[in-house]
Design an enzyme around this catalytic site. Structure first.
Site, short mmCIF file in Angstrom:
data_model
loop_
_atom_site.label_atom_id
_atom_site.label_comp_id
_atom_site.label_asym_id
_atom_site.label_seq_id
_atom_site.Cartn_x
_atom_site.Cartn_y
_atom_site.Cartn_z
N HIS A 37 -7.16 -0.96 5.29
CA HIS A 37 -6.18 -0.15 6.00
C HIS A 37 -6.71 1.27 5.89
O HIS A 37 -7.76 1.47 5.27
CB HIS A 37 -4.81 -0.33 5.35
N HIS B 94 1.65 3.91 1.90
CA HIS B 94 2.16 4.70 3.03
C HIS B 94 3.69 4.68 3.07
O HIS B 94 4.31 3.71 2.66
CB HIS B 94 1.58 4.18 4.35
N ASP C 276 0.91 -8.31 10.66
CA ASP C 276 1.08 -6.96 11.22
C ASP C 276 0.95 -6.93 12.74
O ASP C 276 -0.10 -7.25 13.28
CB ASP C 276 0.00 -6.08 10.55
N HIS D 145 -4.79 -0.48 11.99
CA HIS D 145 -4.16 -1.78 12.28
C HIS D 145 -5.05 -2.70 13.11
O HIS D 145 -5.75 -2.27 14.02
CB HIS D 145 -2.84 -1.56 13.01
N ASP E 86 0.18 -3.95 6.26
CA ASP E 86 -0.62 -3.31 7.30
C ASP E 86 -2.08 -3.64 7.02
O ASP E 86 -2.53 -3.50 5.88
CB ASP E 86 -0.45 -1.78 7.25
N HIS F 145 0.84 -1.21 0.00
CA HIS F 145 0.00 0.00 0.00
C HIS F 145 0.86 1.25 0.00
O HIS F 145 2.09 1.14 0.14
CB HIS F 145 -0.97 0.01 1.20
#
Lengths: 586, 586
Positions: free
Chosen positions: A171, A103, A225, A398, A193, A101
């Site tokens: 997420h 981030h 995670d 999370h 995540d 993803h």
């Protein structure tokens, strides 16, 4: 992640899932298959710098290349990226970089490593690809970047030994997925995540059916995670945030200023919808947030009605009760919008009595004091604070303890490998694994770089390690700030520096004139003239008896100044400035 | 605080409470009574440095003289104490210093200010007095300290205008009290740090009857603890902690190591009782904790059966399942016991698999990352962590929202003055005040130093201020670290220092030889020789055309080096080391 193809998917082999995943949890690989090695270049002893590596024979697959923000004791460092020296000379074996993803702790290391890795293909979902491309622009080399988009139905053969199959998770950014890697020894799931959100915003719920199918067929290992492994219960849904936020929209009379992360696009979407529902206008402030919203909107990931967003120049004409501002800086980041507003440095936004301020983010450990000062400054100017401690205005991204157990119960892995978190979080996750029925011997809590290995004999956590020393980025320098430099910075910060410049006669070793003294960060020199004069006298006396004919005369003299002056200053002040002797021979 | 006299109380006038407190909330003072001035020298814009001052005519009363730990951006500073310059020349008017309890944020400034205040009498409860005396020993001047003990029935006339009457509250140290100051305009209540604990440890419950009596008679103002004003609900009782802790004692098989604050004596008492109940032996580790326990025990504030505490030399002979260690360092403090254990630097304690580690304290904002690293190190050595996030193993010492409202409902003040907390906490407390029926106009959220004034016309928050600039303590220096020094320290920490030493011919202004360059905390010089060489060449070029006959030649040259070399280095590295030019004329 979306269901169904959204644009042509290239070079994707049709599914041969059956070849790999039917059967027991650990498959028997054909004779001669090399061992499978799994290790992390980051993310096992920290939050951030996530990077997990899979090797089998000549095939290397990398999952995520993130960055980490500096710890205490690392002043001046911008961020830390994974150490990729282990790949030196083997770059051509990298079959792909899977990015789960968009981030920073999963993509942030890409621009600083991808060229040194020889530009392997990046496999990721469309929004993440957009964010990666956008960031690469700032670093150059955009044209060399190879990105291949994947979707919920993709299956991609990577080299001889790996088949990659993404599965959708939630997420707090769209297009997040977990990666299934089918290997000769069985299937390894890397969650990235994740959380399970049964009522997500701008997103489908995590693909429980797909995830359950892995369990039904048997998985070798789950890499999951650990960020919230210490938090009991379930993570709340973005929908719940929406309900709380709506109550604030209903109850608050004046302007609303909402601070959050620039990457928390699902939050921005909710604010947009609420503005539209309550006839308010939204101003988006902050370069990164505007860029992200624009990108997501242009790609169809955000839904905005015409007229919702305040245009340049309209600002002064919107009545307070109609105006909502969403901006960056809820962590107290220097130069972010909220900080500039609080310090009266924003070009047109000033806090006024009646403003409501919503902190729609959790506070990252280490930022607490800065956030407190920020809140103080805003309140002082008349704002009312709405904080996630009072109201559910932040849903974390999370999985919490019960979610983590749900993931284990669904996927039924033979081995559990907690990832993404400090050591104590990995251990907390390991305990959950035991509660969910995984034998302790099959739970690997590894160090960064520590190799886990599978053969037909089973898996083991070896004592072998690849290098994972911090690669620190400071300005233009990547990896050039060493421990020595950091130690000096910390010492300089504690008690400053005291430079002694002595001019010495080359032949006689006698001091010429008076020694010069310059200090910074030690005492305020103008107000401590007496101490400086005493130091000067001390140094003069110290330099009186010198024998320039002795070997290493200068070094000897420097050491003497360093030690004796250091002790003199400590006795006088109980401070230990760094003493820097300079000898000029004339 | 105890009921009844515990030792002879001297110089205490019999109660004349009736003269002051009967009647409405604001009394009418006799004509000619000077105005009452109230202000804080600390504690209104921060957590810590608590110090509140009351003045009426020639009478000055001070409540608490605490310290505060440094904020971010104050490297090297040990702590900050209240600025007492406002008393200069009026020291003889100080009728007393009331100290509400023995924690550092209420007593820590005493040894550094009390002599400059002319040793006014300190009025406090016995345990607090013991702690103050003990600390004063380290600073000298103990014999000059004047302490007068008070108890739950004391009433002390302070000058012409003040009568002081303590009332018992709970906190996480014994002998905490709030102070009622009866003034010509009515009664002001200062809660100090407080909570209501209906089942406290080693303490009586807060004296609700006494507190309610103030309300029944009418109080002018309530100055109340805002530390937890953002936390909903009620604070939990120490008893609840005991129950959770007992579950850990029952469930955990190996050794137990419990970290907490050295001043949290009620917690230590509970651990002692649990050890006695479960046949375990207790080892107390940490100089400050041992000293506090000893002091409290010798004064009868702690109850320990013979044989509970492990004696020197016994350590190796106690089986693991029988051993409990209580120690300092749960905040990750450098050099505290827990940190030394984690780093294998403790003289005999090593973590071993099977150890249970209990963090029995909340994490002070700013310490989060350090505590995470500490937990990582302990877990890595095989410990299991019990944390207050998982279990109720910490009860805070401060009233939460419902407790604060209870205090207001009981005391019915005309004015509310939130104290002890950051500005946003004071504002949160102010909101609670409104909810509890106090008109907003009668709630004063003040700055440090801002004077609140009462006359027969009523009270007002004036715009007048007394000086409250930080007095920073660094080593032996009190107040000698200025903003300039701090700014330099922060700059040095960011990018280090770059010293340029140029020897110049006095007559011609020409450079003699090659300039010397020394840098620290910037780049590692050994690995960046090329950059250093380029810098040297740049400086040589820069110094080529000089005219030593121009006025202020040296200053001009220094500025030129500072600016141009700074820019050169920034272009090369995007870092901004402090450039320090040294010109030697020969």
């Amino acid at each position: 992640m979306r269901q169904g193809p959204i644009e042509p998917v290239k070079n994707v082999r049709p599914s041969n899932r059956a070849d790999f995943t039917t059967g027991p949890q650990q498959l028997t690989a054909p004779a001669g298959t090399p061992p499978l090695k799994v290790y992390a270049l980051g993310g096992l002893e920290e939050i951030g710098r996530n990077c997990t590596v899979f090797e089998c024979g000549e095939d290397i697959v990398i999952v995520d290349i993130g960055l980490m923000f500096p710890e205490e004791g690392m002043p001046g460092i911008d961020y830390i990226i994974p150490n990729i020296t282990t790949f030196r000379g083997r770059e051509k074996n990298i079959r792909g970089v899977i990015v789960t993803h968009g981030h920073m702790d999963h993509i942030g290391g890409i621009p600083l490593t991808i060229s040194r890795l020889g530009f392997p293909t990046i496999f990721t979902a469309p929004l993440t690809a957009g964010i990666i491309r956008k960031r690469q622009e700032e670093f150059g080399n955009l044209n060399n970047l190879k990105v291949q988009l994947i979707n919920a139905e993709s299956k991609v053969q990577l080299g001889k030994h790996f088949l990659f199959e993404p599965f959708h998770v939630n997420h707090n950014i769209s297009d997040a997925f977990g990666a299934a890697l089918h290997t000769p020894y069985g299937t390894i799931l890397i969650t990235g995540d994740f959380k399970f959100d049964f009522s997500p915003v701008n997103d489908e719920p995590a693909d429980l059916t797909h995830i359950a199918m892995f369990g039904a067929k048997g998985t070798l290992a789950l890499m999951s995670d650990s960020t919230n492994a210490e938090s009991p219960g379930h993570q709340i849904s973005e929908k719940t945030v929406s309900e709380e936020m709506e109550r604030i929209f209903q109850g608050h009379k004046g302007r609303l200023i909402i601070g959050t992360f620039s990457s928390l696009l699902t939050r921005v979407q909710q604010i947009i919808w609420l503005c539209e529902k309550y006839g308010k206008r939204l101003m988006i402030e902050g370069r990164s947030m505007n860029a992200n919203v624009e990108l997501a909107h242009s790609m169809g990931y955000m839904h905005i009605k015409p007229g919702t967003i305040v245009q340049e120049g309209e600002f002064g004409r919107i009545p307070d009760e109609k105006l909502v501002v969403v901006c960056t800086g809820a962590q107290g980041e220097k130069n972010a919008v909220l900080m500039r507003i609080a310090n009266n440095e924003h070009r047109h936004l000033r806090v006024q009595p009646g403003d409501g301020l919503v902190f729609s983010s959790s506070v990252i450990p280490g930022n607490e004091r800065t956030v407190q000062s920020l809140k103080d400054a805003l309140v002082r100017q008349g704002a009312k604070i709405y904080h996630y401690k009072n109201l559910d205005v932040h849903a974390g991204g999370h999985a919490k303890q019960e979610d983590l157990k749900l993931m284990m119960r669904l996927t039924k892995p033979k081995y559990l490998i907690p990832i993404h978190g400090n050591r104590f979080l990995l251990e907390a996750h390991a305990e959950l694994g035991e509660e969910a029925g995984i034998p302790r011997a099959n739970i690997f809590v590894a160090d960064n770089g520590q190799i886990m290995e599978w053969t037909n004999e089973g898996g083991k956590l070896t004592r072998e390690k690849v290098p994972v020393d911090y690669v620190m980025v400071d300005g233009l320098g990547v990896g050039d700030v060493s421990e020595v430099v950091l130690r000096d910075r910390v010492a300089l910060a504690e008690d400053g520096i005291f430079v002694v410049i002595a001019t010495i006669d080359k032949k006689t070793g006698a001091l010429v004139g008076s020694p010069d003294i310059i200090s910074r960060g030690f005492v305020y020199m103008r107000e401590n003239k007496e101490l400086i004069e005493r130091s000067r006298a001390f140094i003069k006396k110290l330099l009186k008896d010198n024998d320039p004919r002795s070997g290493a005369f200068e070094d000897h003299l420097k050491n003497k100044i360093r030690n004796d002056v250091g002790q003199f200053l400590f006795r006088a002040t109980e401070r230990r400035p760094m003493v820097l002797p300079v000898i000029i021979e004339v």
